[in-house]
Design a protein around this motif. Structure first.
Motif, PDB file in Angstrom:
ATOM      1  N   GLU A 168      -1.757 -13.472  -9.986  1.00  0.00           N
ATOM      2  CA  GLU A 168      -1.098 -12.510  -9.125  1.00  0.00           C
ATOM      3  C   GLU A 168      -2.128 -11.489  -8.697  1.00  0.00           C
ATOM      4  O   GLU A 168      -2.974 -11.087  -9.482  1.00  0.00           O
ATOM      5  N   GLN A 169      -2.026 -11.072  -7.453  1.00  0.00           N
ATOM      6  CA  GLN A 169      -2.963 -10.061  -6.996  1.00  0.00           C
ATOM      7  C   GLN A 169      -2.576  -8.699  -7.550  1.00  0.00           C
ATOM      8  O   GLN A 169      -1.409  -8.338  -7.583  1.00  0.00           O
ATOM      9  N   ILE A 170      -3.578  -7.976  -7.983  1.00  0.00           N
ATOM     10  CA  ILE A 170      -3.366  -6.620  -8.464  1.00  0.00           C
ATOM     11  C   ILE A 170      -3.532  -5.698  -7.260  1.00  0.00           C
ATOM     12  O   ILE A 170      -4.552  -5.743  -6.572  1.00  0.00           O
ATOM     13  N   LYS A 171      -2.507  -4.903  -6.988  1.00  0.00           N
ATOM     14  CA  LYS A 171      -2.572  -3.975  -5.849  1.00  0.00           C
ATOM     15  C   LYS A 171      -3.341  -2.725  -6.265  1.00  0.00           C
ATOM     16  O   LYS A 171      -2.940  -2.019  -7.187  1.00  0.00           O
ATOM     17  N   VAL A 172      -4.450  -2.497  -5.566  1.00  0.00           N
ATOM     18  CA  VAL A 172      -5.321  -1.379  -5.908  1.00  0.00           C
ATOM     19  C   VAL A 172      -5.424  -0.413  -4.736  1.00  0.00           C
ATOM     20  O   VAL A 172      -5.622  -0.832  -3.594  1.00  0.00           O
ATOM     21  N   LEU A 173      -5.285   0.862  -5.026  1.00  0.00           N
ATOM     22  CA  LEU A 173      -5.543   1.892  -4.024  1.00  0.00           C
ATOM     23  C   LEU A 173      -6.920   2.462  -4.356  1.00  0.00           C
ATOM     24  O   LEU A 173      -7.135   2.963  -5.461  1.00  0.00           O
ATOM     25  N   PHE A 174      -7.855   2.306  -3.434  1.00  0.00           N
ATOM     26  CA  PHE A 174      -9.251   2.687  -3.667  1.00  0.00           C
ATOM     27  C   PHE A 174      -9.538   3.940  -2.828  1.00  0.00           C
ATOM     28  O   PHE A 174      -9.489   3.896  -1.607  1.00  0.00           O
ATOM     29  N   VAL A 175      -9.807   5.055  -3.498  1.00  0.00           N
ATOM     30  CA  VAL A 175      -9.990   6.329  -2.807  1.00  0.00           C
ATOM     31  C   VAL A 175     -11.437   6.804  -2.910  1.00  0.00           C
ATOM     32  O   VAL A 175     -11.950   7.042  -4.011  1.00  0.00           O
ATOM     33  N   ASP A 176     -12.097   6.906  -1.756  1.00  0.00           N
ATOM     34  CA  ASP A 176     -13.486   7.376  -1.718  1.00  0.00           C
ATOM     35  C   ASP A 176     -13.752   7.889  -0.312  1.00  0.00           C
ATOM     36  O   ASP A 176     -13.336   7.257   0.654  1.00  0.00           O
ATOM     37  N   ASP A 177     -14.441   9.012  -0.207  1.00  0.00           N
ATOM     38  CA  ASP A 177     -14.688   9.584   1.128  1.00  0.00           C
ATOM     39  C   ASP A 177     -15.872   8.938   1.836  1.00  0.00           C
ATOM     40  O   ASP A 177     -16.097   9.169   3.015  1.00  0.00           O
ATOM     41  N   ASP A 178     -16.634   8.110   1.128  1.00  0.00           N
ATOM     42  CA  ASP A 178     -17.775   7.432   1.724  1.00  0.00           C
ATOM     43  C   ASP A 178     -17.310   6.087   2.300  1.00  0.00           C
ATOM     44  O   ASP A 178     -17.173   5.101   1.581  1.00  0.00           O
ATOM     45  N   LYS A 179     -17.070   6.075   3.614  1.00  0.00           N
ATOM     46  CA  LYS A 179     -16.470   4.886   4.264  1.00  0.00           C
ATOM     47  C   LYS A 179     -17.312   3.623   4.103  1.00  0.00           C
ATOM     48  O   LYS A 179     -16.784   2.551   3.847  1.00  0.00           O
ATOM     49  N   LYS A 199      -0.211   7.114   1.585  1.00  0.00           N
ATOM     50  CA  LYS A 199      -0.066   5.657   1.442  1.00  0.00           C
ATOM     51  C   LYS A 199       0.816   5.295   0.249  1.00  0.00           C
ATOM     52  O   LYS A 199       1.507   4.283   0.265  1.00  0.00           O
ATOM     53  N   MET A 200       0.790   6.129  -0.791  1.00  0.00           N
ATOM     54  CA  MET A 200       1.576   5.845  -1.993  1.00  0.00           C
ATOM     55  C   MET A 200       3.071   6.017  -1.766  1.00  0.00           C
ATOM     56  O   MET A 200       3.873   5.535  -2.546  1.00  0.00           O
ATOM     57  N   LYS A 201       3.438   6.697  -0.684  1.00  0.00           N
ATOM     58  CA  LYS A 201       4.862   6.869  -0.376  1.00  0.00           C
ATOM     59  C   LYS A 201       5.497   5.538  -0.003  1.00  0.00           C
ATOM     60  O   LYS A 201       6.667   5.308  -0.270  1.00  0.00           O
ATOM     61  N   THR A 202       4.699   4.656   0.637  1.00  0.00           N
ATOM     62  CA  THR A 202       5.256   3.389   1.092  1.00  0.00           C
ATOM     63  C   THR A 202       4.764   2.193   0.287  1.00  0.00           C
ATOM     64  O   THR A 202       5.348   1.127   0.332  1.00  0.00           O
ATOM     65  N   ASN A 203       3.681   2.374  -0.441  1.00  0.00           N
ATOM     66  CA  ASN A 203       3.079   1.256  -1.147  1.00  0.00           C
ATOM     67  C   ASN A 203       2.668   1.681  -2.560  1.00  0.00           C
ATOM     68  O   ASN A 203       1.713   2.435  -2.715  1.00  0.00           O
ATOM     69  N   LYS A 204       3.388   1.219  -3.554  1.00  0.00           N
ATOM     70  CA  LYS A 204       3.075   1.603  -4.931  1.00  0.00           C
ATOM     71  C   LYS A 204       1.969   0.700  -5.490  1.00  0.00           C
ATOM     72  O   LYS A 204       2.178  -0.487  -5.666  1.00  0.00           O
ATOM     73  N   PRO A 205       0.795   1.279  -5.763  1.00  0.00           N
ATOM     74  CA  PRO A 205      -0.286   0.453  -6.302  1.00  0.00           C
ATOM     75  C   PRO A 205      -0.090   0.157  -7.786  1.00  0.00           C
ATOM     76  O   PRO A 205       0.616   0.877  -8.482  1.00  0.00           O
ATOM     77  N   ASP A 206      -0.742  -0.923  -8.246  1.00  0.00           N
ATOM     78  CA  ASP A 206      -0.747  -1.246  -9.673  1.00  0.00           C
ATOM     79  C   ASP A 206      -1.813  -0.411 -10.379  1.00  0.00           C
ATOM     80  O   ASP A 206      -1.756  -0.202 -11.584  1.00  0.00           O
ATOM     81  N   ALA A 207      -2.822   0.004  -9.599  1.00  0.00           N
ATOM     82  CA  ALA A 207      -3.914   0.813 -10.159  1.00  0.00           C
ATOM     83  C   ALA A 207      -4.561   1.613  -9.033  1.00  0.00           C
ATOM     84  O   ALA A 207      -4.495   1.231  -7.869  1.00  0.00           O
ATOM     85  N   ILE A 208      -5.180   2.726  -9.429  1.00  0.00           N
ATOM     86  CA  ILE A 208      -5.907   3.557  -8.473  1.00  0.00           C
ATOM     87  C   ILE A 208      -7.349   3.671  -8.944  1.00  0.00           C
ATOM     88  O   ILE A 208      -7.608   3.907 -10.126  1.00  0.00           O
ATOM     89  N   ILE A 209      -8.277   3.463  -8.008  1.00  0.00           N
ATOM     90  CA  ILE A 209      -9.701   3.708  -8.282  1.00  0.00           C
ATOM     91  C   ILE A 209     -10.033   4.921  -7.436  1.00  0.00           C
ATOM     92  O   ILE A 209      -9.712   4.953  -6.254  1.00  0.00           O
ATOM     93  N   CYS A 210     -10.663   5.911  -8.042  1.00  0.00           N
ATOM     94  CA  CYS A 210     -10.897   7.128  -7.281  1.00  0.00           C
ATOM     95  C   CYS A 210     -12.239   7.771  -7.611  1.00  0.00           C
ATOM     96  O   CYS A 210     -12.616   7.879  -8.780  1.00  0.00           O
TER      97      CYS A 210
END
Length: 133
Positions: free
Chosen positions: A9-20, A50-61
């Motif tokens: 199963e794919q793990i849904k990750v929200l990846f937060v970084d200001d360096d595009k 983004k978290m309002k509409t899409n609940k991640p399994d993990a956050i990388i920040c």
């Protein structure tokens, strides 16, 4: 949530970084390592949106970002009792910062510098361990 080892199963990750640019290449590296569905956010505010509409399994920040930093983001999440696994991924590898992150409720702390092979393998294991435990 235990992941069934037969069915990747794919793990849904929200990846937060200001360096595009970094975020783009880091996302590709991570996808090569494991089964991840990665959504990018370039700021804490964008991540929260983004978290309002899409609940991640993990956050990388990342920690060091303009406006709100990663630790403020983590604190806000934990204060609101949102207990999604949170992995700090940063160039700042001093013990004080790591300690602060863990005190705020981080599930992992991975340094960005070093051999990319090692860095992304560590990050991948960190995410999988945080999500499956």
């Amino acid at each position: 949530m235990m992941l069934n080892s037969n069915k990747k199963e794919q793990i849904k990750v929200l990846f937060v970084d200001d360096d595009k640019e970094f975020l783009k290449s880091a996302t590709q590296c991570l996808k090569l390592k494991g089964s991840f569905d990665i959504e990018a956010a370039f700021s804490v505010d964008e991540a929260l949106e983004k978290m309002k509409t899409n609940k991640p399994d993990a956050i990388i920040c990342d920690i060091q970002m303009p406006f709100k930093d990663g630790l403020e983001f983590l604190k806000a999440l934990r204060d609101s009792e949102y207990d999604v696994p949170f992995i700090v991924f940063t160039v700042t590898e001093d013990k004080e910062t790591a300690l602060k992150a863990f005190k705020l409720g981080a599930n992992g702390f991975v340094g960005k510098s070093g051999d990319p092979e090692v860095v992304f393998s560590t990050l991948q294991r960190c995410i999988e361990k945080a999500v499956t435990s």
